[in-house]
Design a protein around this motif. Structure first.
Motif, PDB file in Angstrom:
ATOM      1  N   TYR A  53      91.217  20.089   6.486  1.00  0.00           N
ATOM      2  CA  TYR A  53      89.842  20.511   6.825  1.00  0.00           C
ATOM      3  C   TYR A  53      89.456  21.737   5.995  1.00  0.00           C
ATOM      4  N   SER A  54      90.402  22.653   5.883  1.00  0.00           N
ATOM      5  CA  SER A  54      90.086  23.896   5.177  1.00  0.00           C
ATOM      6  C   SER A  54      89.899  23.652   3.669  1.00  0.00           C
ATOM      7  N   ASP A  55      90.740  22.799   3.081  1.00  0.00           N
ATOM      8  CA  ASP A  55      90.572  22.456   1.655  1.00  0.00           C
ATOM      9  C   ASP A  55      89.241  21.729   1.430  1.00  0.00           C
ATOM     10  N   LEU A  56      88.896  20.870   2.389  1.00  0.00           N
ATOM     11  CA  LEU A  56      87.626  20.140   2.267  1.00  0.00           C
ATOM     12  C   LEU A  56      86.435  21.096   2.354  1.00  0.00           C
ATOM     13  N   ASN A  57      86.545  22.094   3.231  1.00  0.00           N
ATOM     14  CA  ASN A  57      85.447  23.077   3.340  1.00  0.00           C
ATOM     15  C   ASN A  57      85.161  23.726   2.004  1.00  0.00           C
ATOM     16  N   LEU A 101      85.363  22.434  -0.819  1.00  0.00           N
ATOM     17  CA  LEU A 101      84.627  21.524  -1.715  1.00  0.00           C
ATOM     18  C   LEU A 101      83.139  21.501  -1.406  1.00  0.00           C
ATOM     19  N   ASN A 102      82.788  22.010  -0.186  1.00  0.00           N
ATOM     20  CA  ASN A 102      81.375  22.117   0.178  1.00  0.00           C
ATOM     21  C   ASN A 102      80.629  20.785   0.002  1.00  0.00           C
ATOM     22  N   LEU A 103      81.217  19.715   0.534  1.00  0.00           N
ATOM     23  CA  LEU A 103      80.613  18.384   0.382  1.00  0.00           C
ATOM     24  C   LEU A 103      79.317  18.295   1.179  1.00  0.00           C
ATOM     25  N   GLU A 104      78.423  17.432   0.704  1.00  0.00           N
ATOM     26  CA  GLU A 104      77.218  17.131   1.486  1.00  0.00           C
ATOM     27  C   GLU A 104      77.635  16.384   2.747  1.00  0.00           C
ATOM     28  N   PRO A 105      76.770  16.379   3.795  1.00  0.00           N
ATOM     29  CA  PRO A 105      77.136  15.591   4.979  1.00  0.00           C
ATOM     30  C   PRO A 105      77.270  14.113   4.624  1.00  0.00           C
ATOM     31  N   PRO A 106      78.080  13.383   5.390  1.00  0.00           N
ATOM     32  CA  PRO A 106      78.303  11.965   5.064  1.00  0.00           C
ATOM     33  C   PRO A 106      77.007  11.166   5.114  1.00  0.00           C
ATOM     34  N   HIS A 107      76.999  10.054   4.365  1.00  0.00           N
ATOM     35  CA  HIS A 107      75.838   9.157   4.376  1.00  0.00           C
ATOM     36  C   HIS A 107      75.965   8.219   5.584  1.00  0.00           C
ATOM     37  N   VAL A 108      75.040   8.372   6.535  1.00  0.00           N
ATOM     38  CA  VAL A 108      75.035   7.479   7.706  1.00  0.00           C
ATOM     39  C   VAL A 108      74.151   6.283   7.363  1.00  0.00           C
ATOM     40  N   GLY A 109      74.778   5.123   7.212  1.00  0.00           N
ATOM     41  CA  GLY A 109      74.032   3.948   6.763  1.00  0.00           C
ATOM     42  C   GLY A 109      73.372   3.181   7.888  1.00  0.00           C
ATOM     43  N   HIS A 110      73.962   3.229   9.085  1.00  0.00           N
ATOM     44  CA  HIS A 110      73.481   2.374  10.177  1.00  0.00           C
ATOM     45  C   HIS A 110      73.694   3.099  11.506  1.00  0.00           C
ATOM     46  N   THR A 131      86.596  11.087   5.852  1.00  0.00           N
ATOM     47  CA  THR A 131      86.745  12.150   4.850  1.00  0.00           C
ATOM     48  C   THR A 131      88.209  12.544   4.698  1.00  0.00           C
ATOM     49  N   ILE A 132      88.886  12.691   5.838  1.00  0.00           N
ATOM     50  CA  ILE A 132      90.313  13.045   5.780  1.00  0.00           C
ATOM     51  C   ILE A 132      91.106  11.901   5.128  1.00  0.00           C
ATOM     52  N   THR A 133      90.728  10.667   5.465  1.00  0.00           N
ATOM     53  CA  THR A 133      91.411   9.511   4.860  1.00  0.00           C
ATOM     54  C   THR A 133      91.283   9.561   3.335  1.00  0.00           C
ATOM     55  N   ALA A 134      90.059   9.788   2.868  1.00  0.00           N
ATOM     56  CA  ALA A 134      89.825   9.819   1.422  1.00  0.00           C
ATOM     57  C   ALA A 134      90.558  10.997   0.779  1.00  0.00           C
ATOM     58  N   PHE A 135      90.513  12.147   1.437  1.00  0.00           N
ATOM     59  CA  PHE A 135      91.131  13.354   0.860  1.00  0.00           C
ATOM     60  C   PHE A 135      92.651  13.189   0.775  1.00  0.00           C
ATOM     61  N   LEU A 154      88.932  19.868  17.775  1.00  0.00           N
ATOM     62  CA  LEU A 154      87.474  20.048  17.697  1.00  0.00           C
ATOM     63  C   LEU A 154      87.121  20.994  16.565  1.00  0.00           C
ATOM     64  N   ARG A 155      85.939  20.794  15.999  1.00  0.00           N
ATOM     65  CA  ARG A 155      85.416  21.689  14.962  1.00  0.00           C
ATOM     66  C   ARG A 155      83.939  21.924  15.253  1.00  0.00           C
ATOM     67  N   PRO A 156      83.407  23.123  14.918  1.00  0.00           N
ATOM     68  CA  PRO A 156      81.967  23.325  15.100  1.00  0.00           C
ATOM     69  C   PRO A 156      81.170  22.505  14.097  1.00  0.00           C
ATOM     70  N   ILE A 157      80.041  21.985  14.520  1.00  0.00           N
ATOM     71  CA  ILE A 157      79.192  21.208  13.600  1.00  0.00           C
ATOM     72  C   ILE A 157      78.417  22.185  12.714  1.00  0.00           C
ATOM     73  N   PRO A 158      78.474  21.986  11.390  1.00  0.00           N
ATOM     74  CA  PRO A 158      77.671  22.862  10.516  1.00  0.00           C
ATOM     75  C   PRO A 158      76.203  22.824  10.933  1.00  0.00           C
ATOM     76  N   GLU A 159      75.578  23.995  10.847  1.00  0.00           N
ATOM     77  CA  GLU A 159      74.195  24.201  11.318  1.00  0.00           C
ATOM     78  C   GLU A 159      73.229  23.069  10.904  1.00  0.00           C
ATOM     79  N   ALA A 160      73.309  22.677   9.635  1.00  0.00           N
ATOM     80  CA  ALA A 160      72.292  21.749   9.111  1.00  0.00           C
ATOM     81  C   ALA A 160      72.617  20.280   9.385  1.00  0.00           C
ATOM     82  N   TRP A 161      73.767  20.008   9.997  1.00  0.00           N
ATOM     83  CA  TRP A 161      74.183  18.618  10.177  1.00  0.00           C
ATOM     84  C   TRP A 161      73.705  18.072  11.523  1.00  0.00           C
ATOM     85  N   SER A 162      73.372  16.780  11.549  1.00  0.00           N
ATOM     86  CA  SER A 162      73.017  16.117  12.805  1.00  0.00           C
ATOM     87  C   SER A 162      74.301  15.681  13.519  1.00  0.00           C
TER      88      SER A 162
END
Ligand SMILES: NC(=O)c1ccc[n+]([C@@H]2O[C@H](COP(=O)([O-])OP(=O)(O)OC[C@H]3O[C@@H](n4cnc5c(N)ncnc54)[C@H](OP(=O)(O)O)[C@@H]3O)[C@@H](O)[C@H]2O)c1
Length: 372
Positions: free
Chosen positions: A329-333, A335-344, A135-139, A116-124
């Motif tokens: 997860y820590s390396d990705l943090n 990079l400070n990526l924007e939240p993923p694009h939810v298409g549907h 994200t992990i797959t791509a990284f 488990l990970r905490p959800i960043p404040e601004a993310w839905s």
């Protein structure tokens, strides 16, 4: 860490299970067997959003070895929700996202707290459920296997998909990379061009463009003054393999992590129109068998002669490598990526429809199911 007021969720926990593999029509919504207290060493999460993955389709069709083909298994690899009771270092009401080795197609689950990970404040919840697997797959593909370097020339298949968009975000955080992104139709190019407007050395092309992939590759490499690709990410396979491999630089890395072109497309969900009841399915099965038999193959000795690398991987087998996942997860943090694009977004009750839509290949970004 954000704490959300608990809203009572569905009274009886429910999950989508697959008592019989082979068709999306076989998914059945049924009560889960959760007891009042969460199992020892776990923490109960009231699920608010579930991230769908293309691999889920393979699970339901009985084509995913790690999922198994017997019992009454529940698919689903990732979720976001709210902690239901204090325990295992988590507080009631905390918003979390996480991964599970299957079983996420549910309204409630007893989660392994290490995943488990905490959800960043601004993310839905939807954005958080969309994050971990793709994200992990791509990284992992770009950095661990692909050893991505600044200035690299990269070919990316399904660039507008869930993994594809996260890969592009990671690539955007790497200086001077040149990217050729392939997609299935021109509408996806519009989306990508809007999402990555400043990338002058990136080009997106559609498989429907009318020119061959070889021509598209040649045109791109000439424009970029590149000798070839240093890194190729391929989750489609099929006819694109050969021209892509041919354009790989010596010492280049070709990373294979999917085979979408070999996905059967049974779109109907009606029990009377799936399986052998539907003559169209016989045609689809013959087509699929033909694609499978004519799939690209390569003699390993050729790799030595060509001085090229081909690698494959499946994230599911990294599930037990907790330290590696934690490090990623820590390396990705960083990079400070924007939240993923939810298409549907689909409702929990419509989960089979969400998967059927996935199967069409028309989706962009992440497909998410929400639990009311
Ligand atoms: N190995 C792993 O650990 C791992 C983990 C996650 C995902 N994956 C793989 O990575 C790929 C992307 O996953 P995702 O969850 O992010 O899915 P996605 O990219 O959002 O969707 C799959 C995409 O595959 C493409 N596609 C090509 N031929 C297709 C066909 N015959 N039927 C349907 N789609 C077809 C479509 O995009 P275009 O037509 O635009 O190309 C479609 O949008 C999938 O192949 C998946 O199995 C592997």
């Amino acid at each position: 860490m954000a704490v959300t007021e608990l809203v009572p969720a569905a009274t009886t926990p429910q999950a989508w299970a697959v008592p019989r593999m082979g068709s999306l029509a076989n998914l059945v919504k049924q009560p889960t067997n959760l007891v009042a207290q969460s199992a020892p060493g776990t923490v109960r999460v009231a699920v608010r959003a579930i991230g769908l993955n293309f691999a889920d389709v393979f699970c339901v069709l009985g084509l995913y070895a790690a999922f198994g083909t017997s019992g009454n298994p529940v698919p689903g690899l990732e979720f976001a929700g709210v902690i239901e009771a204090d325990g295992e270092g988590w507080k009631k009401g905390q918003r979390v996202y996480g991964t599970t080795r299957f079983g996420a197609y549910t309204t409630h689950l007893d989660a392994d707290p290490r995943y488990l990970r905490p959800i960043p404040e601004a993310w839905s919840f939807e954005q958080a459920a969309a994050y971990p697997v793709q994200t992990i797959t791509a990284f992992y593909a770009l950095h661990h296997l692909g050893v991505l370097q600044p200035g690299a020339t990269v070919l990316l298949q399904s660039a507008a998909g869930g993994v594809g968009l996260q890969a592009l975000r990671i690539l955007a955080a790497t200086p001077d990379v040149k990217v050729l992104g392939i997609v299935g139709n021109p509408k996806k190019i519009d989306l990508l061009t809007k999402m990555f407007p400043g990338q002058k050395r990136w080009r997106f092309v559609s498989r429907e463009a009318g020119t061959t992939l070889s021509e598209q590759i040649k045109s791109f490499l000439t424009a970029q003054q590149s000798s070839g690709f240093d890194l190729i990410l391929d989750s489609v396979m099929g006819p694109a393999f050969k021209p892509s491999y041919d354009a790989l630089n010596p010492c280049g890395r070709y990373v294979i992590f999917g085979s979408a072109s070999l996905a059967p497309s049974t779109i109907s969900l009606s029990p009377m129109t799936v399986g052998f009841y539907n003559p169209m399915n016989v045609v689809r099965m013959i087509t699929l068998a033909y694609k499978f038999l004519t799939r690209p193959k390569i003699d390993p000795l050729v790799l030595v002669a060509d001085n090229k690398n081909i690698m494959g991987y499946n994230l599911i087998w990294l599930y037990d490598k907790l330290q590696l996942l934690t490090d990623m997860y820590s390396d990705l943090n960083k990079l400070n990526l924007e939240p993923p694009h939810v298409g549907h977004v689909f409702d929990f009750d419509d989960l089979p429809k969400a998967l059927a839509y996935f199967q069409t290949g028309q989706t962009v970004g992440k497909v998410v199911v929400t639990v009311p």
